[in-house]
Write an enzyme that holds these catalytic residues in place. Structure first.
Site, PDB file in Angstrom:
ATOM      1  N   SER A 106       0.828  -1.197   0.000  1.00  0.00           N
ATOM      2  CA  SER A 106       0.000   0.000   0.000  1.00  0.00           C
ATOM      3  C   SER A 106       0.873   1.263   0.000  1.00  0.00           C
ATOM      4  CB  SER A 106      -0.948  -0.058   1.211  1.00  0.00           C
ATOM      5  OG  SER A 106      -2.018   0.817   1.082  1.00  0.00           O
TER       6      SER A 106
ATOM      7  N   ASP B 224      -8.917  -4.331  -5.956  1.00  0.00           N
ATOM      8  CA  ASP B 224      -8.412  -3.581  -4.801  1.00  0.00           C
ATOM      9  C   ASP B 224      -9.161  -2.254  -4.670  1.00  0.00           C
ATOM     10  OD1 ASP B 224      -6.852  -2.103  -2.924  1.00  0.00           O
ATOM     11  OD2 ASP B 224      -5.096  -3.297  -3.438  1.00  0.00           O
TER      12      ASP B 224
ATOM     13  N   HIS C  92      -7.521  -5.799  -0.687  1.00  0.00           N
ATOM     14  CA  HIS C  92      -6.373  -4.901  -0.726  1.00  0.00           C
ATOM     15  C   HIS C  92      -5.084  -5.679  -0.560  1.00  0.00           C
ATOM     16  CE1 HIS C  92      -4.080  -1.307  -0.331  1.00  0.00           C
ATOM     17  NE2 HIS C  92      -3.931  -1.346   0.985  1.00  0.00           N
TER      18      HIS C  92
END
Length: 514
Positions: A229, A456, A484
């Site tokens: 991320s 995602d 995610h």
């Protein structure tokens, strides 16, 4: 999530969810082949030269101490301001899980956020990483500057943070925007009072420079790194600054470093709206779903529930009510991992049919790392805001924000209203952003593996495509699925591709699909 925290929505760290769903389901065999990396054996590579003015920073020795459950801990000192390396210093907390008998080296990891704790993440890697990877690497977690056990950003008390997270502002009215602005001013003032000049130096470029110090003091000639991320942004910035020092780098759930704050929020609005629709379709096809009708009708029922909470917060069996911002956070949390959609179904059932907001409050608190006793496990909420506000220039003013709010509501009728006016928080910030948003190329770096998940919601798949395209040596791996990030939750295909790259230097074929 409170509207005062909307600037921090981008890339909420979800370490707890990822850690619990590691490698449970096998995947199909990968599509495509792999290529072998060649070059000087890693153990024989020379250490990069260090500029003379940074000799003291890079030359420090580490003193490791046992810190429970087989982990070792240490602190590393770095300059507060990299433009004044001889000035005030801060500390970075580092935690290591040792490999087997013959480790490849050290693998540094970052869970995202920004504001996520690598010190916490490394405790979860036995549940996330394969046995081969754990045996082959010393896995090293660290808290970036401003985060957790490193020199931290400090703003408000836990009780004040509770209040901020629950505050609801009607930003469709001038009075609501004014109240939101006043609350943002108060937060910025509190952060400045309690954190001081640190707020000006928690930018990602400074954190990337810290990362090179960590590489050096761990006696690694090149950086092996796995970032999730926001951790992909940190890794990409590192690669741009130190392309010759890049080792085996995996960027999972990628951000596009060239995007501004408005583009980030638009992408996430689209992503989460698509995710709630995917969830609704799955829920309607299963047993015990509290939603009814077709997907449009079902999603409309979630929207109605959020609208209800904005006027009539739900009881939770505690002295805290479930306001609309807390409900928003509770709904969005399980959308990060489809393995947790069942939790959302149960929570929505309680809220819709029993007017019981306790389960959604639990999910909101899980996202915010809040304990039942009212304490917060980390400063991730405050660090998230501080890092985002110093990384992203404020775009436009009140008129532009009104237009953006209207566009967000059209893009995402469910979440758009809660995502609007995010620049209000950073407009109040006492320090200006230190960098411009721009693409990265990392010219000359060894292959960098970028992993994108097609469903995602937090880092839309297009961002992974864009980052892999920008990087001169980018290699794109695609996981076709929901949720995610991928490594640690997406099955054998992704696991094998990442493990072979990190452990053997076998680069996946660009375009591999799992």
């Amino acid at each position: 999530m409170s509207r005062i925290l909307r600037a921090s929505l981008a890339l909420v760290t979800v370490t707890a969810l990822v850690a619990c769903s590691a490698n449970e389901d096998p995947d199909d065999a990968p599509t495509g082949s792999a290529t072998e990396e060649s070059g000087t054996p890693r153990a024989e590579e020379p250490m990069p030269e260090v500029p003379a003015e940074l000799a003291d920073v890079y030359g420090q020795s580490l003193t490791w101490e046992e810190c429970g459950n087989g982990f070792d801990c240490t602190d590393v000192t770095v300059p507060l301001d990299w433009e004044q390396p001889d000035g005030e210093s801060i500390t970075l907390a580092v935690k290591r899980r040792a490999a087997g008998d013959e480790p490849v080296g050290s693998l540094l990891i970052n869970p995202g956020g920004p504001g996520g704790s690598g010190v916490q993440l490394v405790e979860s890697v036995p549940l996330m990483f394969s046995a081969d990877l754990l045996d082959g690497y010393d896995v090293v977690g660290f808290d970036p500057r401003g985060v957790g056990a490193s020199t931290p950003v400090e703003c408000v008390s836990d009780a004040e943070l509770d209040e901020m997270r629950s505050e609801d502002f009607d930003t469709s009215t001038e009075g609501g925007v004014a109240a939101f602005t006043e609350s943002a001013d108060e937060l910025a003032a509190a952060c400045e009072e309690n954190s001081g000049e640190l707020l000006a130096h928690v930018d990602t470029v400074s954190a990337a420079r810290d990362l090179d110090v960590l590489r050096h003091v761990l006696e690694e000639p090149r950086l092996d790194y796995l970032g999730y991320s926001y951790g992909t942004h940190l890794g990409a910035v590192y690669a741009e600054l130190f392309p010759d020092n890049v080792g085996r780098m995996v960027l999972d759930g990628a951000m596009d470093p060239s995007l501004g704050s408005d583009e980030i929020v638009r992408g996430q609005a689209e992503g989460f709206e698509r995710a709630i629709r995917a969830y609704a379709e799955d829920c309607l096809a299963g047993e015990g779903c509290p939603l009814s009708g077709d997907v449009d009708t079902a999603v409309g029922q979630v929207q109605d529930l959020l609208e209800l909470a904005s006027h009539t917060p739900l009881e939770t069996g505690t002295d805290r009510e479930l306001t609309a911002p807390l409900m928003f956070s509770g709904i969005i949390m399980p959308l990060y991992d489809d393995a947790y959609w069942m939790l959302l179904t149960s929570a929505l059932d309680a809220a819709m049919n029993q007017q019981d907001g306790s389960q959604l409050l639990f999910l909101a608190d899980l996202a915010a790392e809040r304990e039942e006793d009212g304490t917060y496990l980390s400063n991730s909420n405050e660090a998230n805001i501080a890092i985002n506000c110093i990384d992203y220039p404020v775009e436009g003013g009140i008129e532009e924000w009104r237009e953006q709010a209207a566009a967000l509501e059209e893009i995402s009728p469910t979440f758009g209203p809660a995502l609007s006016y995010g620049d209000v928080t950073c407009a109040a910030w006492p320090y200006e952003p230190r960098v411009e948003r721009a693409p990265v190329s990392a010219a000359g770096a060894d292959p960098i593996v970028v992993i994108g998940t097609t469903g995602d919601p937090a880092t839309p798949y297009a961002w992974s495509e864009q980052l892999a395209e920008q990087l001169e040596s980018g290699v794109l791996v695609t996981y076709e699925g929901e949720g995610h990030t991928a490594y640690g939750r997406a099955g054998d295909c992704v696991t094998d591709a990442v493990d072979r790259f990190l452990l053997e230097g076998t680069v996946p074929e660009d375009g591999l699909v799992c």
